[in-house]
Design a protein around this motif. Structure first.
Motif, PDB file in Angstrom:
ATOM      1  N   LYS A   1       8.776   6.387 -42.140  1.00 26.65           N
ATOM      2  CA  LYS A   1       9.925   6.713 -42.995  1.00 26.65           C
ATOM      3  C   LYS A   1       9.446   6.944 -44.428  1.00 26.65           C
ATOM      4  O   LYS A   1       8.449   6.387 -44.869  1.00 26.65           O
ATOM      5  CB  LYS A   1      10.935   5.555 -43.025  1.00 26.65           C
ATOM      6  CG  LYS A   1      11.358   5.021 -41.671  1.00 26.65           C
ATOM      7  CD  LYS A   1      12.462   5.824 -41.060  1.00 26.65           C
ATOM      8  CE  LYS A   1      12.952   5.150 -39.776  1.00 26.65           C
ATOM      9  NZ  LYS A   1      13.916   5.996 -39.047  1.00 26.65           N
TER      10      LYS A   1
ATOM     11  N   SER B   1      13.111  10.647 -42.102  1.00 29.75           N
ATOM     12  CA  SER B   1      12.321  10.367 -40.912  1.00 29.75           C
ATOM     13  C   SER B   1      11.522  11.610 -40.560  1.00 29.75           C
ATOM     14  O   SER B   1      11.835  12.722 -41.004  1.00 29.75           O
ATOM     15  CB  SER B   1      13.213   9.954 -39.743  1.00 29.75           C
ATOM     16  OG  SER B   1      14.189  10.949 -39.488  1.00 29.75           O
TER      17      SER B   1
ATOM     18  N   ASN C   1       5.878   2.575 -44.101  1.00 31.14           N
ATOM     19  CA  ASN C   1       6.801   3.445 -44.822  1.00 31.14           C
ATOM     20  C   ASN C   1       6.300   3.757 -46.228  1.00 31.14           C
ATOM     21  O   ASN C   1       5.483   3.039 -46.791  1.00 31.14           O
ATOM     22  CB  ASN C   1       8.185   2.811 -44.908  1.00 31.14           C
ATOM     23  CG  ASN C   1       8.791   2.540 -43.545  1.00 31.14           C
ATOM     24  OD1 ASN C   1       8.529   3.280 -42.593  1.00 31.14           O
ATOM     25  ND2 ASN C   1       9.566   1.475 -43.436  1.00 31.14           N
TER      26      ASN C   1
END
Length: 459
Positions: free
Chosen positions: A231, A218, A57
Motif C-alpha cells: 500500500k 493499492s 507500506n
C-alpha cells in the motif's frame, strides 16, 4: 627472452587494469554527479530501522489535505505523487527537463506548432484490466475541458481534438505556444461506472479516499511496473507534529521546510533531501541588437558563483527549461561574444531585493570591461511592459517572456518536432538566438527516507 616478454606482458596488463579502473572511476563519478543534481543531502539507510509491518507500506506526508474525490483536478502537492503513481499523463516532464512517454508512444508537433499528432500506447492498462485507447484519452481530455480545474487556462488553447483512428488523436491549437507541451502532462483518467474512484494507468490505484484525510493506494495488478510496497498511504500532516517527523520516521517522504527543518533532518542522517525545480525563476531579457554583446553578457552571469553571490534561494539554472537540464543545455551551447562595440547598457530591475542584487553584480562585472551600467528602476516589472532598457532583470515563467514572434520563429525553425525532444530544441534555439538568459529557478525540498526512495518520485 621468454622471461623478458613475461615481464613486459605483466606491465602491459597492469597498465590496462589501471586504465580500466580509471574509466570505471570516472563513470562512477559521473553517475554520482548525475544523481546529485537534485540530491542536496544523502542519508544513510543504516540509520533507518523499521518494523517488518512498517516496511510493507509506503507513507507520504502531505502539508495540505485533499478536499474531495477528484484530486486529479488540482495541480497540488498530492497530485505530484498521484501523477507519478496513479494518474499518469501522456508525457512526463522530468525534473531535469527531459521528457519521456507514458500513455503515449509518440507525439509529433506539426504545422508551425498548431497541431499535435498523438499515438496512444495501447499496451498500457488501467487497474480494471482495460487497455488504453484513443477514445479513453479523448474522453479524459473532454472531461477536463468541460470542468473547472487547475488546468483550465492551459486547456483553453485547444481548439478541438479529433480521433484519427483507434490509436491516434490530433490536437488542434488556437495558437502556437511553447506552453502547449504541458497539455500532454495532464493526468489521464478513466471513469469506469463499476469503480468507486477514477482509474489511472500507474503502478497503483486509489483504494480509498477520505476527505481531508488519508488516500490509500493499492497495487495496480494490471501494470507491468511491479512495486514492492503493498500500500501507499498519503496522509495530511498534523502541523503540531511537523517538528517530530524527522525523529519518528512516520513518513517515508514529505515536503519539508528548508529553513526550519533542514538542519534537524541532516543531523539525523536518515533522510535523503531532494531539491525539485519549479517553473518560476530569474532571467535576463535582452533588448540589445548586437548578438555578440548579448552572448558576452550571458557569459558574465553564467556559473554557480554568480548565482551564489546574488540569490539566497532556488537553484542555479543551467538551462532555459530546467535548472538541472543536462548537456546540451543553454550554458553549454552559448557561443562566445565580446563587449568591444558597446560603451554603456541600461538595466531595468524592480524593487525586490533579489532583482537589485542581480543588477548590482552585473553592473560590477560590466564596469570591469569598461561598460557603463545605467539603472532603470521599475516599481513592478511585468514581461508585457514596454521598458526602455537594454537588459531587464525579470522574475517569472518562460511562457511569460517568449512572445508570439519568437514562438513563430521557433516553430518555423523546427517544422516537425518529436515531443520527446521538445525541450532540447528549446535549449538549442534560445542559446543560438540568445534573447533571454536563465539565472535561477525556484525549488522545493523533499525529505525521503534513505533506502526507500525507490518509487521514481524524484527521477
Amino acid at each position: 627472452m621468454a622471461r623478458k616478454l613475461s615481464v613486459k606482458f605483466k606491465i602491459i596488463i597492469a597498465v590496462l587494469i589501471v586504465a580500466v579502473l580509471f574509466v570505471v572511476s570516472a563513470l562512477v563519478f559521473k553517475i554520482t554527479v548525475y544523481q546529485s543534481d537534485n540530491l542536496v543531502f544523502k542519508g544513510q539507510s543504516i540509520q533507518v530501522s523499521l518494523s517488518k509491518e512498517r516496511k510493507k507500506n509506503y507513507y507520504i506526508g502531505l502539508s495540505s489535505a485533499v478536499a474531495d474525490d477528484k484530486p486529479y483536478a488540482y495541480n497540488s502537492e498530492a497530485m505530484f505523487y498521484l501523477k507519478k503513481l496513479v494518474y499518469q499523463p501522456l508525457l512526463q516532464i522530468n525534473n531535469d527537463g527531459s521528457l519521456n512517454y507514458l500513455n503515449a508512444s509518440k507525439i509529433i508537433l506539426k504545422n508551425s506548432g498548431t497541431e499535435a499528432y498523438v499515438s496512444v500506447d495501447s499496451s498500457v492498462r488501467f487497474s480494471n484490466g482495460e487497455s488504453l485507447s484513443a477514445d479513453m484519452v479523448l474522453k479524459s481530455y473532454e472531461w477536463f475541458m468541460k470542468n473547472e480545474t487547475d488546468f483550465s487556462d492551459l486547456l483553453s488553447n485547444i481548439a478541438s481534438i479529433e480521433k484519427s483512428d483507434d490509436k491516434t488523436l490530433v490536437f488542434y491549437f488556437k495558437e502556437a505556444s511553447l506552453e502547449n507541451i504541458r497539455l500532454f502532462n495532464i493526468p489521464v483518467v478513466y471513469f469506469d461506472k463499476n469503480a468507486k474512484f477514477a482509474l489511472g494507468t500507474g503502478s497503483y490505484a486509489v483504494e480509498s479516499l477520505v476527505f481531508y484525510g488519508d488516500i490509500t493506494l493499492s497495487e495496480n495488478k494490471c501494470s507491468d511496473n511491479k512495486q514492492k510496497y503493498e500500500k501507499v498511504v498519503l496522509s495530511p500532516i498534523n502541523s503540531d507534529a511537523a517538528d517530530s517527523l524527522n525523529e519518528n520516521r512516520d513518513y517515508d517522504v514529505f515536503l519539508m521546510n528548508k529553513e526550519t527543518q533542514s538542519d534537524l533532518i541532516k543531523d539525523s542522517g536518515a533522510y535523503n533531501i531532494f531539491e525539485i525545480g519549479q517553473d518560476r525563476g530569474n532571467y535576463l531579457i535582452y533588448n540589445i541588437e548586437n548578438l555578440s554583446v548579448r552572448r558576452a553578457v550571458s557569459s558574465l552571469v553564467s556559473g554557480e558563483e554568480f548565482f551564489e553571490n546574488t540569490q539566497d534561494s532556488g537553484a542555479y539554472s543551467k538551462g532555459i527549461t530546467s535548472a538541472y537540464m543536462k548537456k546540451p543545455n543553454y550554458y553549454s551551447l552559448i557561443k562566445k561574444g565580446n563587449l568591444n562595440d558597446i560603451e554603456s547598457l541600461k538595466v531595468a530591475y524592480d524593487y525586490q531585493g533579489v532583482s537589485y542584487g542581480i543588477y548590482s553584480a552585473l553592473s560590477e562585472k560590466l564596469e570591469n570591461y569598461g561598460v557603463e551600467c545605467k539603472a532603470e528602476n521599475v516599481e513592478i516589472l511585468e514581461a508585457e511592459q514596454k521598458i526602455n532598457a537594454d537588459i531587464i532583470v525579470y522574475y517569472g515563467c518562460l511562457g511569460d517572456i517568449v512572445n508570439s514572434s519568437d514562438t513563430k520563429a521557433f516553430f518555423d525553425n523546427y517544422k516537425e518536432i518529436n515531443a520527446k525532444n521538445f525541450n532540447k530544441n528549446i535549449e538549442k534555439y534560445f542559446a543560438d538566438k540568445n534573447k533571454i538568459a536563465p539565472l535561477s529557478k525556484d525549488t522545493v525540498w523533499y525529505a525521503s527516507l534513505a533506502g526507500r526512495d525507490d518509487l521514481g518520485l524524484f527521477d
